[in-house]
Write a protein that holds these residues in place. Structure first.
Motif, PDB file in Angstrom:
ATOM      1  N   PRO A   1       0.820  -1.217   0.000  1.00  0.00           N
ATOM      2  CA  PRO A   1       0.000   0.000   0.000  1.00  0.00           C
ATOM      3  C   PRO A   1       0.852   1.264   0.000  1.00  0.00           C
ATOM      4  O   PRO A   1       1.909   1.306   0.633  1.00  0.00           O
ATOM      5  N   ASP A   2       0.388   2.286  -0.679  1.00  0.00           N
ATOM      6  CA  ASP A   2       1.148   3.538  -0.732  1.00  0.00           C
ATOM      7  C   ASP A   2       0.966   4.388   0.524  1.00  0.00           C
ATOM      8  O   ASP A   2       1.591   5.435   0.675  1.00  0.00           O
ATOM      9  N   SER A   3       0.096   3.948   1.440  1.00  0.00           N
ATOM     10  CA  SER A   3      -0.100   4.616   2.725  1.00  0.00           C
ATOM     11  C   SER A   3      -0.533   3.574   3.740  1.00  0.00           C
ATOM     12  O   SER A   3      -0.820   2.427   3.395  1.00  0.00           O
ATOM     13  N   GLU A   4      -0.594   3.958   5.001  1.00  0.00           N
ATOM     14  CA  GLU A   4      -0.912   2.994   6.055  1.00  0.00           C
ATOM     15  C   GLU A   4      -2.322   2.448   5.901  1.00  0.00           C
ATOM     16  O   GLU A   4      -3.277   3.189   5.677  1.00  0.00           O
ATOM     17  N   LYS A   5      -2.441   1.125   6.037  1.00  0.00           N
ATOM     18  CA  LYS A   5      -3.736   0.458   5.935  1.00  0.00           C
ATOM     19  C   LYS A   5      -3.902  -0.537   7.091  1.00  0.00           C
ATOM     20  O   LYS A   5      -4.394  -1.644   6.906  1.00  0.00           O
ATOM     21  N   SER A   6      -3.475  -0.127   8.292  1.00  0.00           N
ATOM     22  CA  SER A   6      -3.559  -1.026   9.444  1.00  0.00           C
ATOM     23  C   SER A   6      -5.016  -1.354   9.782  1.00  0.00           C
ATOM     24  O   SER A   6      -5.901  -0.503   9.661  1.00  0.00           O
ATOM     25  N   ALA A   7      -5.223  -2.588  10.210  1.00  0.00           N
ATOM     26  CA  ALA A   7      -6.518  -3.050  10.722  1.00  0.00           C
ATOM     27  C   ALA A   7      -7.648  -2.949   9.710  1.00  0.00           C
ATOM     28  O   ALA A   7      -8.812  -2.784  10.074  1.00  0.00           O
ATOM     29  N   VAL A   8      -7.322  -3.087   8.417  1.00  0.00           N
ATOM     30  CA  VAL A   8      -8.383  -3.081   7.403  1.00  0.00           C
ATOM     31  C   VAL A   8      -8.880  -4.492   7.119  1.00  0.00           C
ATOM     32  O   VAL A   8      -9.739  -4.690   6.268  1.00  0.00           O
ATOM     33  N   ASN A  16       0.399  -9.700  16.101  1.00  0.00           N
ATOM     34  CA  ASN A  16      -0.902 -10.118  15.575  1.00  0.00           C
ATOM     35  C   ASN A  16      -1.170 -11.539  16.045  1.00  0.00           C
ATOM     36  O   ASN A  16      -0.758 -12.505  15.402  1.00  0.00           O
ATOM     37  N   CYS A  17      -1.823 -11.627  17.193  1.00  0.00           N
ATOM     38  CA  CYS A  17      -2.132 -12.925  17.801  1.00  0.00           C
ATOM     39  C   CYS A  17      -3.625 -13.002  18.109  1.00  0.00           C
ATOM     40  O   CYS A  17      -4.332 -12.000  18.097  1.00  0.00           O
ATOM     41  N   GLY A  18      -4.072 -14.216  18.429  1.00  0.00           N
ATOM     42  CA  GLY A  18      -5.426 -14.397  18.926  1.00  0.00           C
ATOM     43  C   GLY A  18      -6.498 -13.927  17.959  1.00  0.00           C
ATOM     44  O   GLY A  18      -6.368 -13.999  16.743  1.00  0.00           O
ATOM     45  N   TYR A  19      -7.586 -13.412  18.521  1.00  0.00           N
ATOM     46  CA  TYR A  19      -8.702 -12.936  17.708  1.00  0.00           C
ATOM     47  C   TYR A  19      -8.303 -11.764  16.819  1.00  0.00           C
ATOM     48  O   TYR A  19      -8.945 -11.498  15.799  1.00  0.00           O
ATOM     49  N   HIS A  20      -7.250 -11.043  17.190  1.00  0.00           N
ATOM     50  CA  HIS A  20      -6.862  -9.858  16.426  1.00  0.00           C
ATOM     51  C   HIS A  20      -6.340 -10.201  15.042  1.00  0.00           C
ATOM     52  O   HIS A  20      -6.219  -9.317  14.187  1.00  0.00           O
ATOM     53  N   ILE A  21      -6.042 -11.465  14.813  1.00  0.00           N
ATOM     54  CA  ILE A  21      -5.662 -11.908  13.473  1.00  0.00           C
ATOM     55  C   ILE A  21      -6.763 -11.573  12.468  1.00  0.00           C
ATOM     56  O   ILE A  21      -6.498 -11.272  11.301  1.00  0.00           O
ATOM     57  N   VAL A  22      -8.020 -11.596  12.943  1.00  0.00           N
ATOM     58  CA  VAL A  22      -9.152 -11.319  12.053  1.00  0.00           C
ATOM     59  C   VAL A  22      -9.103  -9.874  11.541  1.00  0.00           C
ATOM     60  O   VAL A  22      -9.429  -9.602  10.386  1.00  0.00           O
ATOM     61  N   TYR A  23      -8.672  -8.940  12.378  1.00  0.00           N
ATOM     62  CA  TYR A  23      -8.610  -7.539  11.991  1.00  0.00           C
ATOM     63  C   TYR A  23      -7.406  -7.210  11.111  1.00  0.00           C
ATOM     64  O   TYR A  23      -7.379  -6.192  10.428  1.00  0.00           O
ATOM     65  N   SER A  24      -6.400  -8.035  11.151  1.00  0.00           N
ATOM     66  CA  SER A  24      -5.079  -7.681  10.638  1.00  0.00           C
ATOM     67  C   SER A  24      -5.007  -7.580   9.119  1.00  0.00           C
ATOM     68  O   SER A  24      -5.291  -8.538   8.398  1.00  0.00           O
ATOM     69  N   GLY A  25      -4.567  -6.428   8.621  1.00  0.00           N
ATOM     70  CA  GLY A  25      -4.261  -6.295   7.204  1.00  0.00           C
ATOM     71  C   GLY A  25      -3.004  -7.045   6.825  1.00  0.00           C
ATOM     72  O   GLY A  25      -2.869  -7.531   5.701  1.00  0.00           O
TER      73      GLY A  25
END
Length: 311
Positions: free
Chosen positions: A48-55, A113-122
């Motif tokens: 990505p050309d800019s930040e796309k965290s947690a998409v 990026n562990c646990g349930y947060h894997i689902v959110y992780s770009g």
């Protein structure tokens, strides 16, 4: 001058790098530098050309995306106006690069990026998209902690991933690598003193988020990953810095309210214990066995009560 691979390097396996922190992020740049300097890989970058965290695994559907050449020594690189999943999809399609990569590496993410947060992780989505298309992939995250971590730690983290990357490519070459999963790798904060590589399972750990009303859109915290937010750091204002609250709109920001940390034989626990965790993942989301058993009896009763004969 374009950064291209010489004719003599064409026998090298091709590794494509993406991420969700953006093509200028220190984690990606450190990873590419280590891959290139090893002289073991032909390196492509499509990020990505800019930040796309947690998409998460969002994709661009309704309009085209653009790709602009970016100069990164030793690699062929493009910054893309899409999500991490878009970047992987474009990079492996044959439309951008002349060949399909042998391996996709997504990262190195600033934050675990562990646990349930894997689902959110770009970051994880970048690897998952390759998995959808039958290309081996790994997502890589570093457990960044403000006040303890430094940019140099990304280089150490990248170096620690080289055995995993070369090992996967060796298995791919021998046609032994399993097609039913991809790998999620998390590196501990003190990566120089890591306790080794640990095969783990995804946990149910999650940081509970709430919402707090604020007076300005510039009061948000910087997202380090899907696991943590840097609430002490100063947020760089986006291009649109309009004070929505002064226009009668309600403005809210996320804040951490607590944590559900499942301390069992899983990724989060071993990461915090100082291990490099290696977690096989798939795209399927099966429920716990107990839920399936419950609904096996529940569904027929619901259908019986709502069938035309019962009305």
């Amino acid at each position: 001058m374009e950064n291209s691979v010489s004719i003599s390097d064409h026998h090298l396996p091709t590794v494509m790098v993406t991420n969700d922190d953006g093509i200028d992020a220190p984690g990606l740049r450190s990873l590419v530098r280590v891959l290139v300097s090893s002289h073991r890989f032909h390196v492509l970058v499509c990020a990505p050309d800019s930040e796309k965290s947690a998409v998460s695994h969002s994709i661009t559907w309704r309009h085209p995306i653009s790709a602009q050449r970016v100069e990164i020594d030793g690699a062929t690189a493009y910054g893309v106006s899409g999500t991490p999943a878009d970047c992987t999809s474009l990079g492996i399609s044959g439309a951008l690069f002349p060949s399909v990569p042998d391996l996709v590496v997504s990262g190195i993410n600033m934050g675990s990026n562990c646990g349930y947060h894997i689902v959110y992780s770009g970051t994880v989505a970048g690897a998952r998209e390759a998995f959808f298309n039958d290309i081996p992939s790994i997502s890589v995250s570093y457990d960044w902690v403000g006040g303890k971590s430094s940019v140099e730690d990304f280089t150490l983290a990248a170096e620690a991933c080289i055995p995993i990357i070369t090992g996967i490519l060796a298995e791919v070459k021998s046609k032994k690598y399993p097609s039913g999963c991809f790998l999620n790798v998390d590196l501990p904060t003190n990566v120089t003193q890591h306790k080794g590589y640990k095969l783990t399972r995804q946990s149910k750990s999650i940081y509970r988020m709430g919402w707090k009303q604020v007076t300005s859109t510039t009061q948000g915290g910087k997202m380090l990953s899907t696991m943590t937010m840097d609430t002490d750091g100063k947020m760089q204002a986006d291009a649109d810095t309009t004070d929505d609250a002064s226009q009668g709109n309600l403005v809210f920001k996320r804040e951490v309210r607590g944590a559900q940390i499942v301390e069992d034989d899983t990724d989060h626990k071993y990461l915090k214990d100082g291990y490099i965790t290696v977690t096989p993942l798939s795209a399927l989301s099966p429920a716990d066995v107990g839920c399936h058993t419950y609904f096996k009896d529940w569904l027929p009763s619901v259908v019986d009560h709502t069938s035309p004969s019962a009305l």
